[in-house]
Structures are given as C-alpha cells and as structure tokens.
Motif scaffolding. Structure first.
Motif, PDB file in Angstrom:
ATOM      1  N   LEU A   1       0.835  -1.204   0.000  1.00  0.00           N
ATOM      2  CA  LEU A   1       0.000   0.000   0.000  1.00  0.00           C
ATOM      3  C   LEU A   1       0.870   1.254   0.000  1.00  0.00           C
ATOM      4  N   SER A   2       1.903   1.248   0.821  1.00  0.00           N
ATOM      5  CA  SER A   2       2.810   2.400   0.889  1.00  0.00           C
ATOM      6  C   SER A   2       3.516   2.620  -0.455  1.00  0.00           C
ATOM      7  N   TYR A   3       3.986   1.519  -1.050  1.00  0.00           N
ATOM      8  CA  TYR A   3       4.681   1.620  -2.333  1.00  0.00           C
ATOM      9  C   TYR A   3       3.730   2.113  -3.424  1.00  0.00           C
ATOM     10  N   ALA A   4       2.499   1.586  -3.434  1.00  0.00           N
ATOM     11  CA  ALA A   4       1.529   1.969  -4.473  1.00  0.00           C
ATOM     12  C   ALA A   4       1.205   3.460  -4.424  1.00  0.00           C
ATOM     13  N   LYS A   5       1.228   4.032  -3.237  1.00  0.00           N
ATOM     14  CA  LYS A   5       0.942   5.469  -3.098  1.00  0.00           C
ATOM     15  C   LYS A   5       2.125   6.323  -3.542  1.00  0.00           C
ATOM     16  N   GLU A   6       3.337   5.769  -3.407  1.00  0.00           N
ATOM     17  CA  GLU A   6       4.548   6.533  -3.740  1.00  0.00           C
ATOM     18  C   GLU A   6       4.957   6.388  -5.209  1.00  0.00           C
ATOM     19  N   ARG A   7       4.714   5.231  -5.777  1.00  0.00           N
ATOM     20  CA  ARG A   7       5.178   4.920  -7.130  1.00  0.00           C
ATOM     21  C   ARG A   7       4.287   5.597  -8.172  1.00  0.00           C
ATOM     22  N   THR A   8       4.886   6.364  -9.058  1.00  0.00           N
ATOM     23  CA  THR A   8       4.108   7.031 -10.108  1.00  0.00           C
ATOM     24  C   THR A   8       4.394   6.412 -11.466  1.00  0.00           C
ATOM     25  N   GLN A   9       3.330   6.266 -12.241  1.00  0.00           N
ATOM     26  CA  GLN A   9       3.410   5.811 -13.636  1.00  0.00           C
ATOM     27  C   GLN A   9       2.324   6.549 -14.411  1.00  0.00           C
ATOM     28  N   PHE A  10       2.645   6.924 -15.629  1.00  0.00           N
ATOM     29  CA  PHE A  10       1.682   7.638 -16.485  1.00  0.00           C
ATOM     30  C   PHE A  10       1.116   8.878 -15.781  1.00  0.00           C
ATOM     31  N   GLY A  11       1.975   9.542 -14.996  1.00  0.00           N
ATOM     32  CA  GLY A  11       1.593  10.812 -14.400  1.00  0.00           C
ATOM     33  C   GLY A  11       0.804  10.741 -13.113  1.00  0.00           C
TER      34      GLY A  11
ATOM     35  N   ILE B   1       4.486  -8.532  -4.102  1.00  0.00           N
ATOM     36  CA  ILE B   1       5.618  -8.530  -5.037  1.00  0.00           C
ATOM     37  C   ILE B   1       5.166  -7.995  -6.394  1.00  0.00           C
ATOM     38  N   GLN B   2       4.007  -8.436  -6.845  1.00  0.00           N
ATOM     39  CA  GLN B   2       3.486  -7.999  -8.147  1.00  0.00           C
ATOM     40  C   GLN B   2       3.283  -6.484  -8.175  1.00  0.00           C
ATOM     41  N   ILE B   3       2.756  -5.945  -7.098  1.00  0.00           N
ATOM     42  CA  ILE B   3       2.520  -4.492  -7.022  1.00  0.00           C
ATOM     43  C   ILE B   3       3.842  -3.730  -7.046  1.00  0.00           C
ATOM     44  N   HIS B   4       4.878  -4.312  -6.445  1.00  0.00           N
ATOM     45  CA  HIS B   4       6.189  -3.669  -6.457  1.00  0.00           C
ATOM     46  C   HIS B   4       6.900  -3.817  -7.806  1.00  0.00           C
ATOM     47  N   GLY B   5       6.383  -4.713  -8.656  1.00  0.00           N
ATOM     48  CA  GLY B   5       7.030  -4.932  -9.944  1.00  0.00           C
ATOM     49  C   GLY B   5       8.442  -5.484  -9.765  1.00  0.00           C
ATOM     50  N   GLY B   6       9.376  -5.000 -10.572  1.00  0.00           N
ATOM     51  CA  GLY B   6      10.752  -5.479 -10.503  1.00  0.00           C
ATOM     52  C   GLY B   6      11.387  -5.257  -9.140  1.00  0.00           C
ATOM     53  N   TYR B   7      10.995  -4.175  -8.469  1.00  0.00           N
ATOM     54  CA  TYR B   7      11.557  -3.900  -7.145  1.00  0.00           C
ATOM     55  C   TYR B   7      11.157  -4.988  -6.135  1.00  0.00           C
ATOM     56  N   GLY B   8       9.995  -5.559  -6.337  1.00  0.00           N
ATOM     57  CA  GLY B   8       9.522  -6.596  -5.420  1.00  0.00           C
ATOM     58  C   GLY B   8      10.378  -7.848  -5.440  1.00  0.00           C
ATOM     59  N   TYR B   9      11.122  -8.010  -6.526  1.00  0.00           N
ATOM     60  CA  TYR B   9      11.986  -9.183  -6.677  1.00  0.00           C
ATOM     61  C   TYR B   9      13.333  -8.979  -5.996  1.00  0.00           C
ATOM     62  N   MET B  10      13.554  -7.754  -5.535  1.00  0.00           N
ATOM     63  CA  MET B  10      14.835  -7.408  -4.914  1.00  0.00           C
ATOM     64  C   MET B  10      14.736  -7.506  -3.388  1.00  0.00           C
ATOM     65  N   LYS B  11      15.796  -8.020  -2.770  1.00  0.00           N
ATOM     66  CA  LYS B  11      15.786  -8.232  -1.319  1.00  0.00           C
ATOM     67  C   LYS B  11      15.582  -6.947  -0.526  1.00  0.00           C
ATOM     68  N   GLU B  12      16.082  -5.830  -1.033  1.00  0.00           N
ATOM     69  CA  GLU B  12      16.029  -4.597  -0.241  1.00  0.00           C
ATOM     70  C   GLU B  12      14.597  -4.132   0.024  1.00  0.00           C
ATOM     71  N   TYR B  13      13.637  -4.556  -0.783  1.00  0.00           N
ATOM     72  CA  TYR B  13      12.248  -4.136  -0.565  1.00  0.00           C
ATOM     73  C   TYR B  13      11.482  -5.086   0.363  1.00  0.00           C
ATOM     74  N   GLU B  14      12.103  -6.171   0.734  1.00  0.00           N
ATOM     75  CA  GLU B  14      11.635  -7.079   1.793  1.00  0.00           C
ATOM     76  C   GLU B  14      10.396  -7.914   1.483  1.00  0.00           C
ATOM     77  N   VAL B  15       9.590  -7.540   0.488  1.00  0.00           N
ATOM     78  CA  VAL B  15       8.374  -8.319   0.250  1.00  0.00           C
ATOM     79  C   VAL B  15       8.698  -9.735  -0.231  1.00  0.00           C
TER      80      VAL B  15
END
Length: 380
Positions: free
Chosen positions: A263-273, A336-350
């Motif tokens: 939820l936190s990531y979805a609010k921060e991540r911008t795409q298509f403006g 993980i899906q909501i985080h996209g590629g970042y979700g696959y990385m350890k630093e994002y913890e999901v």
C-alpha cells in the motif's frame, strides 16, 4: 460473539507492537540473511513476560488468554516471520503440552522457567517417514526398570538447538487392537545419546532454529512421561490444534506486513503521471488483500475464543490455519506484483515475506491435512 478487544488485549497489542518495532523488525533482514537465531531478542521477550502470556501466574505466566497470545504472535510475525515462528513454537509446542498434560511437579520444574523466559523448549513429533502421518511414528521408548530407553530420529524440529528439553513422541507399546501406543516423554537436551544437529538451509523463516534429533539409547526417568501413557496421540493432536491457531496468527502478521508495504509503495510509485494506487487494477489487488487478511484475523480470534471458552475448536483452528496461510501467501505474492521489478529485490523485503509465509502452508499440518481435518469434522 463480539470481537472487540478488551482493554487488556489492546494493551498487550500495543506493548508487543512497540517491542516488535524497536527490537524485532530492525534485526529481521540480518537474521534472514545469516540464519542466526535471535537469542538476545528471546531473552528480552522473557523479561517482558511474552513467553508466558497464556499461562497462569502460579507457573510464572501472565495469566492472559489465547486471543492475547494470538495477537502477540501476529505482531512479532509482522516484524519478522522467523522470530514469530520460533516464538509461536516456544509457547504452543514447547510450553503448552507441559501445561495441559503435565503433573504438578513437571509444571513447576519445566513450565515455570519456560513461562518466565529463562529457557526454551521444543516438541519432537515429525520424523523422516512420519510427517503428515504422525501415527506412523517409529521412534521407540522401552521401559527398563525406572527408565525409558529411547531410540529414533526426528526432523524439522523448531527451537531444539536452543531448548533445555524436547518433548518427544515415541511408541511405548501396543494396545488391545495391536495398534501402536504413542506416548510423549520429556527429554532434557543434555542427556547422553541425544544429538541435535541444526544444519538445515531453509528457503524462509531462516532466523528460526530448525533441527534434526538423533536419540541413541537415551535414558530418561519414567517420571518424565507426559500425561496419560496411552493418550499421547490424542495429546499431541490437541497440542497441534492450539498450534494451528498460532500459525494462523503468524500468517496474518506476515501478510499484514506485505500489505502495509504494498500500500505504501503503491501510493509513492508514479506511472503515467499518477500514483499507481489510482489504477483500478492495483486498487482491486489491495482490496482483496485487505479483505482476506481481515477475514483470516477474525477466524483466528474465533478459534482462540472457542479454546478460551473450553469449547471444541478443532474445526475452527483448521479453518483459521488453512485460510490464513493460503490467503497470506496470495497477499505476499500480490505484494511482489505491485512492487514490480523492485519486489523481486531483497532490499524491498516483500520477497522475504513470500519465502517466510510459504512454510505456513506446510508446517503444523499441510493445507491438504487441514482439509482432511475439516472434512472429518463435517462427518465425512
């Protein structure tokens, strides 16, 4: 039935959440990476009284109820799945059998130090050829004078490497129908012939100690027999019913952590403006996650409430464990899906949450076994 928390339960929730945020969460990445058991954290839990929540004060406990304990498991699990698993196992599998089935002497000698957090205990049930089929236990205990002589092996035993004793299930004879009598026996871990190896390299819950037990002519006094010698099987089924409530609570905690991050990531991540939380595809994922987590939490509370009321709770604990673990896995996967590629990385913890929660569909009875338990409770 009203699930509004009492003042005491709310206080425990706030206390454990504060402890988990300050003491557990900062170490979560480290214990996952190193597989190092957070011994210091457990000492602090003991000082706070967390290891004795559901036990009476006369045995060093806090005099709380099962709902309070489930709340504590959820909050610790939300901060670190591995720490949460070891906490749940310490109370549900290590201490609870002594409380439910032990003699007064056993409670004073074994339960009191556990409830006060002075030591840990473990429950040795699973074997290489007797996992879901616990009735297929091959470990044997033969009475020799005033001692049981135990031979056998156990696998995937939580906390054994840091426990002062393990309650081991073993075949002690045959009943009138020729079926194995399975008993539970308290075995101090420093007994000669008792070997504990902690060499597993696990996918998740890596900070939780998991061990292999080898018992070679291990001699313990017959006074270490736990409860009715002929009711060992029923005893550990009751123990597992209670343990399933804690695994369900742990699933809720891990899933809640994944939802919070998504939820936190979805609010921060911008795409298509605009933030991706504005897209219906993401909103629907988050809505499903939140709904299933809340339903799972309510199922945990119901099963815990039934247990506290002394009512049958076998079916409800299976409901809770099955639904919470599977809904939790879905939630962590979607995070993980909501985080996209970042979700696959350890630093994002999901990704850690997904690795951790997978065990919840396996441990304390697989999802398939839970469905079998439920079907039997329905009279199938």
């Amino acid at each position: 039935m009203n699930f509004e928390l009492t003042k005491e339960q709310q206080m425990i929730k706030e206390m454990v959440r504060d402890f988990a945020e300050k003491e557990v969460k900062p170490k979560a990445e480290y214990v996952d990476r190193t597989s190092e058991f957070p011994e210091d954290t457990f000492k602090k839990m003991g000082e706070l009284g967390l290891l004795g929540i559901p036990f009476p004060e006369e045995y060093g406990g806090s005099g709380g109820d099962t709902i309070s304990y489930a709340i504590a498991v959820e909050e610790i699990g939300k901060a670190c799945g591995g720490t949460g698993l070891s906490y749940a196992a310490a109370v549900s599998l290590g201490s609870s059998p002594i409380y439910y089935f032990g003699t007064e002497e056993q409670k004073q000698n074994y339960l009191a130090p556990l409830a006060q957090g002075k030591t840990l205990a473990s429950f040795g049930l699973t074997e290489p050829n007797a996992g879901s089929d616990a009735g297929g236990t091959r470990t044997k205990a033969v009475l020799d004078g005033d001692y049981y002589v135990i031979n056998g092996e156990k696998c995937w035993i939580t906390n054994a490497g840091y426990a002062s004793f393990v309650t081991v299930t073993a075949v002690t004879g045959k009943d009138e129908r020729g079926k194995n009598i399975i008993s539970a026996i308290i075995v101090p871990t420093d007994t000669p012939g008792f070997t504990i190896n902690s060499n597993y390299d696990k996918m998740g819950v890596r900070g939780s100690n998991t061990s292999e037990l080898i018992l070679e002519d291990v001699r313990v006094p017959k006074g270490n027999l736990l409860g009715d010698p002929k009711a060992g099987f029923k005893q550990f089924l009751y123990t597992l019913d209670g343990g399933r409530i804690s695994i369900a609570a742990l699933s809720v905690g891990i899933a809640q952590a994944a939802l919070d991050k998504a939820l936190s990531y979805a609010k921060e991540r911008t795409q298509f403006g605009q933030s991706i939380s504005k897209f219906q595809a993401i909103q629907f994922k988050l809505a499903d996650m939140a709904m299933e987590i809340e339903l799972a939490r309510n199922m945990v509370y119901k099963a815990a409430w039934l247990k506290d009321q002394g009512k049958p709770f076998t079916k409800e604990s299976a409901y809770a464990k099955l639904f919470a673990s599977e809904a939790g896995f879905r939630a962590c996967n979607q995070a993980i899906q909501i985080h996209g590629g970042y979700g696959y990385m350890k630093e994002y913890e999901v990704e850690r949450h997904l690795r951790d929660i997978k065990l919840m569909e396996i441990g304390e009875g697989t999802s398939e076994i839970q469905r079998l338990v439920i079907a039997r409770q329905l009279g199938c």
